[in-house]
Motif scaffolding. Structure first.
Motif, PDB file in Angstrom:
ATOM      1  N   LEU A   1       0.828  -1.206   0.000  1.00  0.00           N
ATOM      2  CA  LEU A   1       0.000   0.000   0.000  1.00  0.00           C
ATOM      3  C   LEU A   1       0.862   1.256   0.000  1.00  0.00           C
ATOM      4  O   LEU A   1       0.563   2.235  -0.692  1.00  0.00           O
ATOM      5  CB  LEU A   1      -0.930  -0.004   1.206  1.00  0.00           C
ATOM      6  N   CYS A   2       1.957   1.232   0.764  1.00  0.00           N
ATOM      7  CA  CYS A   2       2.838   2.404   0.848  1.00  0.00           C
ATOM      8  C   CYS A   2       3.503   2.719  -0.483  1.00  0.00           C
ATOM      9  O   CYS A   2       3.995   3.834  -0.679  1.00  0.00           O
ATOM     10  CB  CYS A   2       3.890   2.194   1.929  1.00  0.00           C
ATOM     11  N   GLY A   3       3.517   1.753  -1.380  1.00  0.00           N
ATOM     12  CA  GLY A   3       4.046   2.007  -2.717  1.00  0.00           C
ATOM     13  C   GLY A   3       3.149   2.877  -3.573  1.00  0.00           C
ATOM     14  O   GLY A   3       3.469   3.168  -4.730  1.00  0.00           O
ATOM     15  N   ASP A   4       2.017   3.324  -2.994  1.00  0.00           N
ATOM     16  CA  ASP A   4       1.118   4.240  -3.695  1.00  0.00           C
ATOM     17  C   ASP A   4       0.613   5.309  -2.734  1.00  0.00           C
ATOM     18  O   ASP A   4      -0.487   5.817  -2.876  1.00  0.00           O
ATOM     19  CB  ASP A   4      -0.063   3.447  -4.282  1.00  0.00           C
ATOM     20  N   VAL A   5       1.415   5.659  -1.731  1.00  0.00           N
ATOM     21  CA  VAL A   5       0.916   6.513  -0.656  1.00  0.00           C
ATOM     22  C   VAL A   5       1.062   8.008  -0.955  1.00  0.00           C
ATOM     23  O   VAL A   5       0.368   8.836  -0.369  1.00  0.00           O
ATOM     24  CB  VAL A   5       1.633   6.173   0.672  1.00  0.00           C
ATOM     25  N   SER A   6       1.917   8.366  -1.896  1.00  0.00           N
ATOM     26  CA  SER A   6       2.233   9.779  -2.097  1.00  0.00           C
ATOM     27  C   SER A   6       1.151  10.516  -2.879  1.00  0.00           C
ATOM     28  O   SER A   6       0.441   9.937  -3.704  1.00  0.00           O
ATOM     29  CB  SER A   6       3.559   9.920  -2.848  1.00  0.00           C
ATOM     30  N   ALA A   7       1.066  11.814  -2.611  1.00  0.00           N
ATOM     31  CA  ALA A   7       0.323  12.693  -3.503  1.00  0.00           C
ATOM     32  C   ALA A   7       1.016  12.702  -4.870  1.00  0.00           C
ATOM     33  O   ALA A   7       2.199  12.380  -4.978  1.00  0.00           O
ATOM     34  CB  ALA A   7       0.281  14.104  -2.921  1.00  0.00           C
ATOM     35  N   PRO A   8       0.317  13.055  -5.929  1.00  0.00           N
ATOM     36  CA  PRO A   8       0.937  13.028  -7.260  1.00  0.00           C
ATOM     37  C   PRO A   8       2.172  13.915  -7.348  1.00  0.00           C
ATOM     38  O   PRO A   8       2.188  15.036  -6.817  1.00  0.00           O
ATOM     39  CB  PRO A   8      -0.179  13.542  -8.180  1.00  0.00           C
ATOM     40  N   VAL A   9       3.193  13.416  -8.010  1.00  0.00           N
ATOM     41  CA  VAL A   9       4.404  14.223  -8.219  1.00  0.00           C
ATOM     42  C   VAL A   9       4.130  15.444  -9.089  1.00  0.00           C
ATOM     43  O   VAL A   9       4.955  16.359  -9.165  1.00  0.00           O
ATOM     44  CB  VAL A   9       5.536  13.391  -8.857  1.00  0.00           C
TER      45      VAL A   9
ATOM     46  N   VAL B   1       9.952   4.307  -3.629  1.00  0.00           N
ATOM     47  CA  VAL B   1      10.859   3.375  -2.963  1.00  0.00           C
ATOM     48  C   VAL B   1      10.491   3.390  -1.478  1.00  0.00           C
ATOM     49  O   VAL B   1      10.458   4.455  -0.858  1.00  0.00           O
ATOM     50  CB  VAL B   1      12.338   3.756  -3.146  1.00  0.00           C
ATOM     51  N   VAL B   2      10.189   2.216  -0.928  1.00  0.00           N
ATOM     52  CA  VAL B   2       9.790   2.073   0.466  1.00  0.00           C
ATOM     53  C   VAL B   2      10.916   1.364   1.212  1.00  0.00           C
ATOM     54  O   VAL B   2      11.315   0.252   0.849  1.00  0.00           O
ATOM     55  CB  VAL B   2       8.479   1.274   0.596  1.00  0.00           C
ATOM     56  N   VAL B   3      11.415   2.004   2.268  1.00  0.00           N
ATOM     57  CA  VAL B   3      12.551   1.493   3.042  1.00  0.00           C
ATOM     58  C   VAL B   3      12.127   1.379   4.500  1.00  0.00           C
ATOM     59  O   VAL B   3      11.465   2.287   5.037  1.00  0.00           O
ATOM     60  CB  VAL B   3      13.764   2.439   2.896  1.00  0.00           C
ATOM     61  N   ASP B   4      12.504   0.291   5.164  1.00  0.00           N
ATOM     62  CA  ASP B   4      12.090   0.122   6.559  1.00  0.00           C
ATOM     63  C   ASP B   4      13.072   0.788   7.514  1.00  0.00           C
ATOM     64  O   ASP B   4      14.076   1.406   7.101  1.00  0.00           O
ATOM     65  CB  ASP B   4      11.858  -1.353   6.895  1.00  0.00           C
ATOM     66  N   CYS B   5      12.809   0.667   8.826  1.00  0.00           N
ATOM     67  CA  CYS B   5      13.621   1.342   9.835  1.00  0.00           C
ATOM     68  C   CYS B   5      15.038   0.797   9.904  1.00  0.00           C
ATOM     69  O   CYS B   5      15.933   1.451  10.463  1.00  0.00           O
ATOM     70  CB  CYS B   5      12.943   1.259  11.204  1.00  0.00           C
ATOM     71  N   GLU B   6      15.273  -0.396   9.344  1.00  0.00           N
ATOM     72  CA  GLU B   6      16.615  -0.973   9.316  1.00  0.00           C
ATOM     73  C   GLU B   6      17.387  -0.598   8.061  1.00  0.00           C
ATOM     74  O   GLU B   6      18.529  -1.013   7.888  1.00  0.00           O
ATOM     75  CB  GLU B   6      16.518  -2.496   9.440  1.00  0.00           C
TER      76      GLU B   6
ATOM     77  N   ARG C   1      16.448  -1.283   4.848  1.00  0.00           N
ATOM     78  CA  ARG C   1      16.309  -2.260   3.768  1.00  0.00           C
ATOM     79  C   ARG C   1      15.229  -1.811   2.797  1.00  0.00           C
ATOM     80  O   ARG C   1      14.160  -1.340   3.198  1.00  0.00           O
ATOM     81  CB  ARG C   1      15.958  -3.637   4.337  1.00  0.00           C
ATOM     82  N   ILE C   2      15.485  -1.967   1.501  1.00  0.00           N
ATOM     83  CA  ILE C   2      14.467  -1.690   0.499  1.00  0.00           C
ATOM     84  C   ILE C   2      13.401  -2.776   0.597  1.00  0.00           C
ATOM     85  O   ILE C   2      13.685  -3.962   0.461  1.00  0.00           O
ATOM     86  CB  ILE C   2      15.069  -1.641  -0.913  1.00  0.00           C
ATOM     87  N   ILE C   3      12.161  -2.357   0.834  1.00  0.00           N
ATOM     88  CA  ILE C   3      11.057  -3.287   1.037  1.00  0.00           C
ATOM     89  C   ILE C   3      10.167  -3.372  -0.204  1.00  0.00           C
ATOM     90  O   ILE C   3       9.791  -4.465  -0.640  1.00  0.00           O
ATOM     91  CB  ILE C   3      10.206  -2.870   2.255  1.00  0.00           C
ATOM     92  N   VAL C   4       9.814  -2.232  -0.774  1.00  0.00           N
ATOM     93  CA  VAL C   4       8.935  -2.193  -1.939  1.00  0.00           C
ATOM     94  C   VAL C   4       9.448  -1.156  -2.925  1.00  0.00           C
ATOM     95  O   VAL C   4       9.952  -0.093  -2.529  1.00  0.00           O
ATOM     96  CB  VAL C   4       7.481  -1.858  -1.518  1.00  0.00           C
ATOM     97  N   GLN C   5       9.328  -1.491  -4.196  1.00  0.00           N
ATOM     98  CA  GLN C   5       9.559  -0.537  -5.288  1.00  0.00           C
ATOM     99  C   GLN C   5       8.330  -0.561  -6.175  1.00  0.00           C
ATOM    100  O   GLN C   5       7.786  -1.640  -6.457  1.00  0.00           O
ATOM    101  CB  GLN C   5      10.775  -0.934  -6.119  1.00  0.00           C
ATOM    102  N   THR C   6       7.862   0.608  -6.609  1.00  0.00           N
ATOM    103  CA  THR C   6       6.716   0.660  -7.514  1.00  0.00           C
ATOM    104  C   THR C   6       6.958   1.661  -8.630  1.00  0.00           C
ATOM    105  O   THR C   6       7.734   2.606  -8.491  1.00  0.00           O
ATOM    106  CB  THR C   6       5.412   1.061  -6.787  1.00  0.00           C
ATOM    107  N   ARG C   7       6.275   1.436  -9.725  1.00  0.00           N
ATOM    108  CA  ARG C   7       6.182   2.428 -10.810  1.00  0.00           C
ATOM    109  C   ARG C   7       4.766   2.423 -11.320  1.00  0.00           C
ATOM    110  O   ARG C   7       4.163   1.368 -11.505  1.00  0.00           O
ATOM    111  CB  ARG C   7       7.158   2.117 -11.933  1.00  0.00           C
ATOM    112  N   GLN C   8       4.225   3.620 -11.514  1.00  0.00           N
ATOM    113  CA  GLN C   8       2.876   3.709 -12.052  1.00  0.00           C
ATOM    114  C   GLN C   8       2.810   4.707 -13.195  1.00  0.00           C
ATOM    115  O   GLN C   8       3.637   5.615 -13.309  1.00  0.00           O
ATOM    116  CB  GLN C   8       1.874   4.099 -10.969  1.00  0.00           C
ATOM    117  N   LEU C   9       1.816   4.491 -14.051  1.00  0.00           N
ATOM    118  CA  LEU C   9       1.489   5.410 -15.132  1.00  0.00           C
ATOM    119  C   LEU C   9       0.137   6.028 -14.809  1.00  0.00           C
ATOM    120  O   LEU C   9      -0.826   5.307 -14.507  1.00  0.00           O
ATOM    121  CB  LEU C   9       1.441   4.667 -16.471  1.00  0.00           C
ATOM    122  N   ALA C  10       0.067   7.347 -14.840  1.00  0.00           N
ATOM    123  CA  ALA C  10      -1.151   8.032 -14.433  1.00  0.00           C
ATOM    124  C   ALA C  10      -1.409   9.225 -15.358  1.00  0.00           C
ATOM    125  O   ALA C  10      -0.535   9.643 -16.133  1.00  0.00           O
ATOM    126  CB  ALA C  10      -1.049   8.501 -12.991  1.00  0.00           C
ATOM    127  N   LEU C  11      -2.615   9.771 -15.245  1.00  0.00           N
ATOM    128  CA  LEU C  11      -3.021  10.918 -16.059  1.00  0.00           C
ATOM    129  C   LEU C  11      -2.721  12.218 -15.320  1.00  0.00           C
ATOM    130  O   LEU C  11      -2.997  12.347 -14.119  1.00  0.00           O
ATOM    131  CB  LEU C  11      -4.517  10.842 -16.376  1.00  0.00           C
TER     132      LEU C  11
END
Length: 272
Positions: free
Chosen positions: A196-204, A251-256, A258-268
């Motif tokens: 879920l955090c791989g889509d948490v940001s407001a649009p760039v 890019v989602v990184v945990d408290c240690e 470590r890279i946990i999740v990477q995402t890429r999306q295409l949007a309007l």
């Protein structure tokens, strides 16, 4: 608002047979009036993992590729799974998330064992030099009185702290770079929450003064490892914002670290 705000409750599914599951698109996991895309993607991943059916294995949804057909409202929904392959290391399950007679999301889920808790052979981690393991002192969570509280309803179920200084166009003319610290309330972060955090940001597109609804058309997420218990750091960037389409990477990184999740999306791109 009514109902549970726990992320684990929002991910709950009831099997009804033949690979079909019933559930609820939770009103707390929304952006504005619409269900958050990352929450829907996590629900599809959960359905695939459940349909795989081996609770004792370390198998997780290591790749999730979703096409968004329609933005549903909170309410009852149905998830339909189709097993394409059961393998020794890799399994493939297709998932459809439906509400009423309409399909909101179609996803292809790759199941496997994510990285073990050992040092990688190589890691180019862009988050570590810029973001501390915990939010900086004084960084305000989204909640009552916050300028994003009326839109980002996810804050009912997670502590989410955006660095608002990274939202505006950069004074040096550089590309947008948005930073968040996020963790669920009442439970430790797990694979589904990390997705879920791989889509948490407001649009760039905020970085070029384009605001408003930016519907995701396609999103692919990789689960690289399971998160440690603590804050997740999320960095959001882009390669190109066109007149009509833009890409957005998380890019989602945990408290240690470590890279946990990477995402890429295409949007309007929102209409200016």
């Amino acid at each position: 608002m009514t109902g549970s705000t726990l992320f684990t409750d929002a991910m709950a599914l009831t099997p009804v047979g033949d690979g079909v599951y019933h559930g609820v698109l939770n009103e707390h996991w929304t952006i504005g009036p619409k269900v958050h895309g990352g929450a829907m993607l996590a629900l599809c991943a959960n359905a695939a993992r459940t349909e795989f059916g081996d609770a004792d294995s370390a198998v997780e949804p290591i790749a999730v590729s979703g096409s968004f057909l329609w933005a549903p409202d909170p309410g009852l929904m149905q998830v339909v799974t189709t097993v394409r392959k059961r393998g020794r290391r890799i399994s493939l399950i297709d998932v459809e998330l439906n509400q009423g007679e309409r399909t909101a999301l179609r996803a292809a889920i790759t199941l496997g064992v994510p990285e073990h808790h050992v040092p990688p052979l190589l890691s180019v981690n862009p988050v570590i030099p810029l973001m501390t393991p915990e939010p900086p002192p004084g960084l305000e969570p989204i909640g009552p009185g916050h300028q994003m509280a009326d839109i980002v309803h996810l804050a009912h179920g997670c502590d989410i702290r955006p660095s608002l200084t990274t939202f505006a166009p950069r004074s040096d003319g550089g590309p947008p770079l948005i930073e968040y610290w996020v963790r669920p309330r009442g439970v430790a972060p797990d694979a589904l929450f990390a997705l879920l955090c791989g889509d948490v940001s407001a649009p760039v597109t905020y970085g070029v003064n384009r605001y408003g609804w930016a519907p995701t058309v396609q999103l692919t997420a990789y689960l690289r490892a399971l998160p440690a218990d603590g804050w997740l750091r999320v960095m959001c960037t882009t390669t190109q914002i066109g007149q009509d389409w833009f890409d957005e990477d998380h890019v989602v990184v945990d408290c240690e670290g470590r890279i946990i999740v990477q995402t890429r999306q295409l949007a309007l791109v929102p209409v200016g």
